[in-house]
Design an enzyme around this catalytic site. Structure first.
Site, short mmCIF file in Angstrom:
data_model
loop_
_atom_site.label_atom_id
_atom_site.label_comp_id
_atom_site.label_asym_id
_atom_site.label_seq_id
_atom_site.Cartn_x
_atom_site.Cartn_y
_atom_site.Cartn_z
N CYS A 195 0.85 -1.19 0.00
CA CYS A 195 0.00 0.00 0.00
C CYS A 195 0.89 1.24 0.00
CB CYS A 195 -0.94 -0.07 1.21
SG CYS A 195 -2.03 1.33 1.46
N ASP B 30 -8.82 -2.52 -7.31
CA ASP B 30 -8.14 -1.48 -6.56
C ASP B 30 -8.29 -0.15 -7.28
OD1 ASP B 30 -6.47 0.12 -5.08
OD2 ASP B 30 -4.76 -1.24 -5.13
N HIS C 257 -7.46 -4.06 -2.72
CA HIS C 257 -6.38 -3.29 -2.11
C HIS C 257 -6.15 -3.78 -0.68
CE1 HIS C 257 -3.75 0.18 -1.69
NE2 HIS C 257 -4.29 0.37 -0.50
#
Length: 253
Positions: free
Chosen positions: A134, A189, A221
């Site tokens: 991330c 995502d 995600h």
């Protein structure tokens, strides 16, 4: 392999960064690996991920990217983070995220982490690996760009906003990367849509960067984070295989 983990303090240009260090408990130096956190920060799950890498023969450092605001943990998190129902947590994270990924800030922090590696008898001299999740994927690219002489392997998982229209988007510095790079994108995502994936691949290809980008079908995600509701066991297993393959190929454990 038995590993030993501890909290260490790393002097930086902007203060002192607390970090989790884990390494094989055999008294020998091992190749260094930086593990960059996701937005939720340094916590038990990330320490467990670092331990798993250390068990494969690496000295792993997980810095608290928010150290300028205080020592980890800065935000109280539940054992299982419900990503769809954590507005209060996101509100607390917002101020912590400001400026963390700016090129000059990320480069200064990487300077400090690599200097710490250089001074540690637990870390083998030579190239290092970097992996991130991330937010951490963003920091991986920043580190690969700012330290091309040191980073041999760079792995980015479910990273977002890596190839935007912003003038400081990391893909614009692809020509400075000498590491071999791996991307594990999530196909669900919104922060890394197909057009950004394509733009990133085009920039890396044009720059001659050795890289591989895979889109994990059915993954959202944050799919590697087992303490969140976005966790995907199939995608996570695939991520571990790709990461260890990259580290084994580029670093001498």
């Amino acid at each position: 392999m038995t590993v030993r983990g501890t909290i260490v303090d790393i002097p930086t240009a902007d203060g002192t960064a607390d970090a989790y260090l884990t390494h094989p408990d055999d008294g020998r130096p091992h190749p260094g690996v930086l593990l960059y956190q996701d937005a939720f920060g340094l916590r038990p799950h990330l320490k467990a991920m670092a331990d798993r890498i250390a068990e494969a023969g690496y000295a792993v450092l997980v810095p608290n990217a928010y150290y300028r605001k205080g020592r980890a943990p800065l935000v109280e998190l539940p054992e299982l983070i419900d990503v769809e129902q954590c507005d209060e947590i996101y509100a607390q994270l917002g101020p912590l995220l400001i400026g963390v990924t700016a090129p000059e800030v990320a480069a200064r922090d990487a300077d400090a982490y690599l200097a710490w590696f250089d001074g540690s008898p637990l870390v083998q001299d030579g190239p290092i690996g970097v992996t991130g999740y991330c937010l951490g994927a963003f920091l991986v690219l920043r580190t690969a760009v700012s330290h091309p002489d040191r980073v041999a392997a760079a792995a980015c998982f479910h990273g977002g906003h890596l190839a935007t229209d912003r003038p400081d988007s990391p893909h614009l510095d692809a020509q400075r990367i000498t590491a071999e790079v791996y991307f594990g994108h999530a196909d669900q995502d919104d922060s890394m849509p197909p057009e950004q994936i394509a733009r990133l691949d085009e920039a890396l290809t044009a720059a001659g960067v050795r890289h591989k980008a895979e889109v994990y079908e059915g993954a959202g995600h944050g799919f590697t984070q087992a303490d969140t509701t976005r966790y995907d066991a199939v995608g996570d297993a695939r991520h571990w295989a790709a990461l260890f393959d990259l580290l084994k190929r580029t670093l001498s454990a």
